[in-house]
Design a protein around this motif. Structure first.
Motif, PDB file in Angstrom:
ATOM      1  N   LEU A 163       0.807  -1.209   0.000  1.00 17.69           N
ATOM      2  CA  LEU A 163       0.000   0.000   0.000  1.00 17.69           C
ATOM      3  C   LEU A 163       0.845   1.267   0.000  1.00 17.69           C
ATOM      4  CD1 LEU A 163      -2.961  -1.030   2.305  1.00 17.69           C
ATOM      5  CD2 LEU A 163      -3.100  -0.304  -0.063  1.00 17.69           C
ATOM      6  N   ALA A 164       2.088   1.173   0.458  1.00 23.52           N
ATOM      7  CA  ALA A 164       2.957   2.345   0.427  1.00 23.52           C
ATOM      8  C   ALA A 164       3.153   2.826  -1.000  1.00 23.52           C
ATOM      9  CB  ALA A 164       4.301   2.019   1.069  1.00 23.52           C
ATOM     10  N   GLY A 165       3.163   1.895  -1.954  1.00 24.93           N
ATOM     11  CA  GLY A 165       3.414   2.266  -3.343  1.00 24.93           C
ATOM     12  C   GLY A 165       2.269   3.002  -3.995  1.00 24.93           C
ATOM     13  N   ILE A 166       1.100   3.009  -3.340  1.00 24.55           N
ATOM     14  CA  ILE A 166      -0.059   3.647  -3.953  1.00 24.55           C
ATOM     15  C   ILE A 166      -0.077   5.151  -3.689  1.00 24.55           C
ATOM     16  CG2 ILE A 166      -1.834   3.632  -2.118  1.00 24.55           C
ATOM     17  CD1 ILE A 166      -3.671   2.183  -4.056  1.00 24.55           C
ATOM     18  N   ALA A 167       0.780   5.587  -2.726  1.00 28.59           N
ATOM     19  CA  ALA A 167       0.722   6.993  -2.318  1.00 28.59           C
ATOM     20  C   ALA A 167       2.104   7.589  -2.104  1.00 28.59           C
ATOM     21  CB  ALA A 167      -0.100   7.121  -1.039  1.00 28.59           C
ATOM     22  N   ASP A 168       3.139   7.031  -2.784  1.00 32.01           N
ATOM     23  CA  ASP A 168       4.502   7.537  -2.560  1.00 32.01           C
ATOM     24  C   ASP A 168       4.962   8.509  -3.639  1.00 32.01           C
ATOM     25  OD1 ASP A 168       4.786   5.825  -4.671  1.00 32.01           O
ATOM     26  OD2 ASP A 168       6.243   4.489  -3.695  1.00 32.01           O
ATOM     27  N   GLY A 169       4.110   8.787  -4.610  1.00 37.02           N
ATOM     28  CA  GLY A 169       4.483   9.710  -5.672  1.00 37.02           C
ATOM     29  C   GLY A 169       5.378   9.109  -6.724  1.00 37.02           C
ATOM     30  N   ASN A 170       5.747   7.836  -6.564  1.00 30.64           N
ATOM     31  CA  ASN A 170       6.611   7.148  -7.517  1.00 30.64           C
ATOM     32  C   ASN A 170       5.742   6.260  -8.396  1.00 30.64           C
ATOM     33  OD1 ASN A 170       8.456   5.562  -8.885  1.00 30.64           O
ATOM     34  ND2 ASN A 170       9.745   5.170  -7.094  1.00 30.64           N
ATOM     35  N   THR A 171       5.636   6.570  -9.664  1.00 26.84           N
ATOM     36  CA  THR A 171       4.751   5.818 -10.549  1.00 26.84           C
ATOM     37  C   THR A 171       5.287   4.423 -10.867  1.00 26.84           C
ATOM     38  OG1 THR A 171       5.799   6.783 -12.506  1.00 26.84           O
ATOM     39  CG2 THR A 171       3.865   7.919 -11.607  1.00 26.84           C
ATOM     40  N   TYR A 172       6.555   4.159 -10.521  1.00 26.05           N
ATOM     41  CA  TYR A 172       7.119   2.824 -10.753  1.00 26.05           C
ATOM     42  C   TYR A 172       6.606   1.840  -9.724  1.00 26.05           C
ATOM     43  CZ  TYR A 172      10.501  -0.988 -10.966  1.00 26.05           C
ATOM     44  OH  TYR A 172      11.087  -2.221 -11.038  1.00 26.05           O
TER      45      TYR A 172
END
Length: 431
Positions: free
Chosen positions: A47-56
């Motif tokens: 879930l961190a990847g959904i809101a970290d600003g990193n599209t990768y």
């Protein structure tokens, strides 16, 4: 330079066209929950990847779970908890997984719910279960299965603390993924996504007591649920009845519902639950002369409705309009309560009363039977002696002589137990 380490940089360089940061609400204080999550690998960071600003980086549902499990197949959901953030949101932005340039797992059909209470207990076993638990979505629609950022513009600003995004269908997969999810600080201009009204037919059932239950119909499936008890659903062609302790599913064609009688129209209360009548006991034992009250409970009727009472053998026990049962003589009878076409009954057994004094010990009173006469002695002269049945009906009486004795003719009375009142005392006698 290590190629793997350059992937995030390359992804940022090759990132799809997205709105500027000013177009999104600040996500720094939000928290997230999900119905399904894959372990971290490659670009998958949870879930961190959904809101970290990193599209990768991205969130991905758990495609390693057992085949057919809820964690493996759609629907999958992600819940935003905005905490104390009450800034108005004008829409939702969704960016599919970008790694590899493939649109596999991109959301192609979605539903969105809002709530002021947490929605983290929402089931994920089926779309129907979600509809039953939460009702019709606030927004639902379809997107093209490509890599572009998608938008849902809300018809009015939303300040709800909890926002649930449900991935109902994915492009080429039962899994779901998302590189970035944002709430819009203003409505998006253009962008992908439609927002048609839902195709669900959700029907409310409200009982006379005010309990609300929901039936969710979609395509060829029907799901409904109730906490405890039984539910009957059907029409003139068929009635389905079974205990409802969990959500059930069945295909209507298995039950031969006539097509012309299926309900079509706006949501409304369409089913009247039949009256139900129960008694607080099914078996009752009373001694002759004793009483007890049966309590009848009516359900699914107009408040204040009354039942009628009957006894199959009133010589054994009678019952009045309040459910008070009076034991008369030894035997058995069925006492019934009824309302319209429904009824409930209690089997009453009356046992023979022991002969003796009811209210107080009296050593001076004597009685004996000689032929048709009952002689009572040891009484106060001038008083009246009254003989009652155990049901309280007066059957005979006599004056007490100057010698303190009364004579009552009992030849016409059946043998059994009676109540004798004299000189302020009540005795239970048998002859």
């Amino acid at each position: 330079m290590d190629f793997i380490k350059t992937l995030p940089l390359l992804a940022a360089i090759m990132a799809p066209s997205m709105l500027s940061a000013a177009d999104y609400l600040d996500r720094s204080a939000w928290s997230w929950k999900t119905s399904s999550e894959c372990s971290a690998e490659e670009d998958i960071t949870g879930l961190a990847g959904i809101a970290d600003g990193n599209t990768y980086t991205c969130w991905h549902s758990n495609y390693h779970a057992a085949s057919g499990s809820a964690e493996r197949k759609n629907p999958h959901w992600v819940m935003i908890d905005r905490g104390s953030d009450s800034k108005p949101a004008y829409g939702l932005a969704y960016l599919p997984r970008q790694n590899g340039g493939s649109a596999n797992t991109a959301c192609t059909r979605y539903a969105i719910y809002f709530g002021d209470k947490s929605l983290e207990n929402t089931p994920s076993s089926s779309e129907l279960d979600i509809i039953y638990a939460l009702g019709d979505p606030a927004y639902t629609g379809t997107w093209d299965g490509n890599l572009e950022e998608k938008f849902v513009n809300f018809s009015s600003p939303v300040t709800s603390r909890y926002i649930l995004f449900v991935n109902l269908e994915s492009n080429g997969s039962n899994s779901a993924a998302c590189s970035e999810m944002n709430l819009l600080a203003s409505k998006a201009q253009g962008g992908g996504g439609t927002n048609p009204s839902g195709n669900f037919n959700a029907i409310r059932i409200v009982t006379p007591e005010g309990d609300e239950h929901r039936i969710a119909i979609d395509g060829s499936q029907l799901a409904f649920s109730m906490a405890g008890g039984n539910i009957r659903m059907g029409n003139s062609g068929i009635t389905v009845e079974y205990a409802m302790s969990e959500v059930k599913h069945f295909k209507p064609e298995h039950y031969d519902f006539p097509e012309e009688e299926l309900y079509v129209g706006p949501k409304k209360d369409i089913y009247a639950f039949p009256p139900e009548l129960t008694l607080d006991r099914e078996v009752l034992t009373l001694e002759e002369g004793k009483t007890a009250t049966l309590t009848a409970t009516l359900a699914n009727v107009t408040p204040g409705a009354e039942v009628s009472w009957t006894s199959s053998n009133e010589a054994v026990a009678s019952v009045d309009e309040t459910g008070l049962v009076s034991a008369i003589k030894a035997g058995m009878t069925e006492v019934s309560a009824s309302y319209g076409d429904v009824s409930a009954s209690c089997m009453v057994t009356v046992t023979e009363a022991a002969v003796g004094i009811i209210d107080a010990p009296v050593s001076t009173v004597t009685f004996r039977r000689d032929g048709d006469n009952l002689y009572i002695g040891g009484l106060t002269p001038g008083n009246e002696v009254v003989l009652h049945s155990l049901a309280g009906i007066k059957v005979a009486s006599a004056k007490v002589s100057s010698l303190g004795q009364a004579v009552i003719s009992v030849g016409s009375l059946p043998s059994g137990a009676y109540l004798l009142s004299a000189s302020g005392l009540t005795l239970k006698i048998s002859f």
